[in-house]
Design an enzyme around this catalytic site. Structure first.
Site, PDB file in Angstrom:
ATOM      1  N   CYS A 100       2.547  -0.250   1.204  1.00  0.00           N
ATOM      2  CA  CYS A 100       1.224   0.374   1.187  1.00  0.00           C
ATOM      3  C   CYS A 100       1.186   1.418   0.081  1.00  0.00           C
ATOM      4  CB  CYS A 100       0.948   1.018   2.547  1.00  0.00           C
ATOM      5  SG  CYS A 100      -0.452   2.152   2.539  1.00  0.00           S
ATOM      6  N   CYS A 104      -6.309   3.303  -1.070  1.00  0.00           N
ATOM      7  CA  CYS A 104      -7.512   2.549  -0.700  1.00  0.00           C
ATOM      8  C   CYS A 104      -8.362   3.257   0.353  1.00  0.00           C
ATOM      9  CB  CYS A 104      -7.146   1.176  -0.173  1.00  0.00           C
ATOM     10  SG  CYS A 104      -5.720   0.457  -0.960  1.00  0.00           S
ATOM     11  N   THR A 191      -2.690   7.758   6.267  1.00  0.00           N
ATOM     12  CA  THR A 191      -1.992   7.068   5.187  1.00  0.00           C
ATOM     13  C   THR A 191      -2.014   7.900   3.907  1.00  0.00           C
ATOM     14  OG1 THR A 191      -2.529   4.930   6.121  1.00  0.00           O
ATOM     15  CG2 THR A 191      -2.053   4.978   3.776  1.00  0.00           C
ATOM     16  N   GLU A 257       2.715   7.779   6.584  1.00  0.00           N
ATOM     17  CA  GLU A 257       1.599   8.309   7.361  1.00  0.00           C
ATOM     18  C   GLU A 257       1.978   9.710   7.833  1.00  0.00           C
ATOM     19  OE1 GLU A 257       2.063   4.897   7.697  1.00  0.00           O
ATOM     20  OE2 GLU A 257       0.107   4.481   6.808  1.00  0.00           O
ATOM     21  N   HIS A 292     -12.296  -1.257   4.907  1.00  0.00           N
ATOM     22  CA  HIS A 292     -10.826  -1.273   5.010  1.00  0.00           C
ATOM     23  C   HIS A 292     -10.331  -2.618   5.562  1.00  0.00           C
ATOM     24  CE1 HIS A 292      -7.391   1.032   3.992  1.00  0.00           C
ATOM     25  NE2 HIS A 292      -6.808   0.855   5.159  1.00  0.00           N
ATOM     26  N   TYR A 296      -7.478  -5.175   3.484  1.00  0.00           N
ATOM     27  CA  TYR A 296      -6.250  -5.834   3.944  1.00  0.00           C
ATOM     28  C   TYR A 296      -6.159  -7.277   3.440  1.00  0.00           C
ATOM     29  CZ  TYR A 296      -5.135  -1.989   7.140  1.00  0.00           C
ATOM     30  OH  TYR A 296      -4.802  -0.773   7.670  1.00  0.00           O
ATOM     31  N   CYS A 299      -4.258  -6.164  -0.054  1.00  0.00           N
ATOM     32  CA  CYS A 299      -2.936  -5.504  -0.089  1.00  0.00           C
ATOM     33  C   CYS A 299      -1.896  -6.261   0.726  1.00  0.00           C
ATOM     34  CB  CYS A 299      -3.052  -4.058   0.365  1.00  0.00           C
ATOM     35  SG  CYS A 299      -3.146  -3.816   2.142  1.00  0.00           S
ATOM     36  N   GLU A 447       0.729  -1.792  10.999  1.00  0.00           N
ATOM     37  CA  GLU A 447      -0.538  -1.374  10.416  1.00  0.00           C
ATOM     38  C   GLU A 447      -1.505  -2.550  10.307  1.00  0.00           C
ATOM     39  OE1 GLU A 447      -0.781  -0.129   6.412  1.00  0.00           O
ATOM     40  OE2 GLU A 447      -2.395   1.271   6.839  1.00  0.00           O
TER      41      GLU A 447
HETATM   42 FE1  SF4 Z   1      -2.303   0.829   2.346  1.00  0.00          FE
HETATM   43 FE2  SF4 Z   1      -3.372  -1.604   2.323  1.00  0.00          FE
HETATM   44 FE3  SF4 Z   1      -4.653   0.438   3.493  1.00  0.00          FE
HETATM   45 FE4  SF4 Z   1      -4.400   0.262   0.824  1.00  0.00          FE
HETATM   46  S1  SF4 Z   1      -5.534  -1.133   2.177  1.00  0.00           S
HETATM   47  S2  SF4 Z   1      -4.146   2.081   2.072  1.00  0.00           S
HETATM   48  S3  SF4 Z   1      -2.364  -0.573   0.645  1.00  0.00           S
HETATM   49  S4  SF4 Z   1      -2.686  -0.487   4.098  1.00  0.00           S
HETATM   50 FE    FE Z   2      -4.478   1.141   6.431  1.00  0.00          FE
END
Ligand code: SF4
Ligand code: FE
Length: 487
Positions: A100, A104, A191, A257, A292, A296, A299, A447
């Site tokens: 991560c 984001c 995060t 986190e 968000h 995902y 990422c 996560e």
């Molecule tokens: Fe982390 Fe993925 Fe959330 Fe971006 S979208 S903050 S990489 S978990």
């Molecule tokens: Fe997240």
């Protein structure tokens, strides 16, 4: 100020005077702490890739606020192509870091707050939107990392915020002054908190009138007086303190986190974007979560690419890569991974403009994306462990591998296909361990399950957005049912 380089970014964090606890110690300088540094390296990649011309299409965007080039992580999405580029950028960063990279949440928060403040002003005559855009311009011009902070402590889930035995279990306004507000509470699971310059706070759930003091959105610098951060542990995290490079699995990168406590933090009005307009708490939560859930689809897919590559490499090292069941498993992993990506792209391509001009993803498809993400990485991880074999959890330490006596035995007996070294095999096993059992699993698995809302939250959205009545109507028409007694 122009875009920051990786080094500018790291130097800028050193300038913050934060109140941070890590494993029972008050840490003055988390930037150089070995538990934090891998996560800082990962976030710094959002700056480093932005400097590389080959990635500029994905990493940079033209600001609709200033007309200048900004890092896409601070950009308001202006069309479906921006939304698609966002997902591709996230996949790229997942591939480069295997973890991560944290930035984001801020991108998703600014996009959500932008459209909701616009609609709030139109409905209520408030002045939040222009205020928010001034704030965002500051973020863009200084190329800042923003922590999008949503998840409250929540206490007893059966009770509303104001019914809790402790009124601080949700962040709320404790004082209104002529020059601003004072807030108290905590946001958990934040995060990248220690790698952020700013914290953008939003309510955690839809709120009613009785909870209007909890309907609060605002931004504060990460080192504002009254902010305390307490670092969260991850599986096997202390391997990062051992000073080696093999047993950590991912040598350079990781996520983190932290809990952020707001102990009577003052926020000037210029940085307040919601203060008791409870009717807009629901849309804000829904949009941030939607963005968000789209994220995902980028990422986690990038990290999945790394894990699939590691599983394939291990199969080659161990001489199983030509076995048909191994090939099948790799194909299954690819199928699952690309399905998540397809969802991330689909909800982006179907994006629509909001009243502020900022584009919102298709919420139904974004929720489908995330619901798949709650399951598929677990299956990909299971298959990777299947291919890796039991050595994944019985491998001796890096120190044993390097020991003049033990190391000779291990080198001899852990060797598989001749042309690969024992060390190669061990490094790849540790990477799979990191991603499926170690610190990387915190982001790739848990996560994926709970981040951006647990699976039930997505199911509720699917039930609400799917228009079941219309599906019944379609079926009845084809079945030749013109009139029903039920009507
Ligand atoms: Fe982390 Fe993925 Fe959330 Fe971006 S979208 S903050 S990489 S978990
Ligand atoms: Fe997240």
């Amino acid at each position: 100020m122009a875009l920051m380089t990786r080094d500018d970014y790291i130097a800028s964090l050193r300038g913050l005077k934060r109140h941070v606890f890590i494993m029972g110690q008050k840490v003055e300088n988390p930037v150089d702490h070995p538990l934090v540094r891998p996560s800082l390296n990962a976030c710094a990649m959002t700056y480093e890739l932005a400097q590389r011309p080959e990635h500029s299409d994905l990493m940079l965007a033209t600001s609709n606020l200033t007309g200048r080039l900004v890092n896409r992580f601070t950009h308001l999405h202006q069309n479906p192509a921006d939304l698609v580029a966002k997902v591709k950028m996230q996949r790229l960063l997942g591939q480069m870091t295997g973890c991560c990279f944290q930035r984001c949440v801020g991108m998703d928060a600014v996009n959500a707050v932008d459209s909701v403040t616009c609609e709030m002003d139109r409905a209520l005559g408030t002045e939040y939107h222009a205020r928010f855009r001034r704030y965002l311009q500051h973020v863009q011009e200084h190329d800042l990392v923003v922590d999008g902070a949503m998840t409250d402590a929540k206490g007893n889930r059966r009770l509303t915020p104001s019914q809790q035995a402790d009124p601080d279990l949700f962040v709320h306004i404790v004082e209104r002054r002529p020059d601003g507000i004072v807030v108290r509470g905590a946001k958990l699971h934040q995060t990248g908190a220690l790698n952020s310059h700013e914290i953008l706070v939003m309510p955690t759930q839809t709120l009613a009138e009785a909870d209007q003091d909890y309907a609060v959105a605002f931004a504060v610098p990460a080192d504002a007086p009254g902010i305390v951060m307490i670092y969260g542990r991850q599986p096997s995290d202390t391997r990062k303190l051992e000073g080696g490079s093999l047993d950590v699995g991912n040598r350079e990168f990781g996520g983190h986190e932290a809990a952020i406590i707001f102990d009577d933090v003052f926020v000037p009005w210029e940085r307040v974007f919601m203060a008791s307009e409870y009717a807009f708490s629901g849309p804000l939560v829904e949009r941030f979560a939607g963005y968000h859930r789209q994220s995902y689809g980028g990422c986690k897919v990038g990290v999945g690419d790394v894990l699939i590559g590691a599983a394939q490499a291990l199969a080659q090292y161990q001489g199983t890569d030509k076995a048909s069941h191994i090939k099948d498993k790799i194909v299954e992993m690819i199928h699952l991974n690309e399905t998540m990506y397809a969802c991330g792209l689909a909800c982006s391509a179907e994006g629509q403009p909001t009243a502020s001009g900022t584009y919102l993803i298709d919420l139904l498809l974004a929720n489908v994306c995330k619901l798949n993400v709650t399951r598929f990485p677990y299956e990909i991880a299971r298959l990777a462990q299947d291919i890796a074999g039991g050595l994944l959890v019985t491998l001796p330490s890096e120190q044993d591998l390097a020991h003049p006596e033990a190391g000779l035995y291990l080198d001899k007996y852990l060797r598989s296909v001749d042309r690969y070294t024992t060390e190669e095999r061990c490094r790849m096993l540790r990477l799979v361990e990191n991603l499926t059992l170690g610190p990387g699993a915190a982001a790739y698995l848990t996560e994926s399950l709970h981040g951006a809302g647990s699976p039930q939250a997505q199911r509720i959205m699917l039930a609400r957005l799917a228009d079941l009545e219309e599906k019944v109507r379609l079926a009845r028409r084809l079945a030749g049912i013109e009139n029903s007694l039920a009507e």
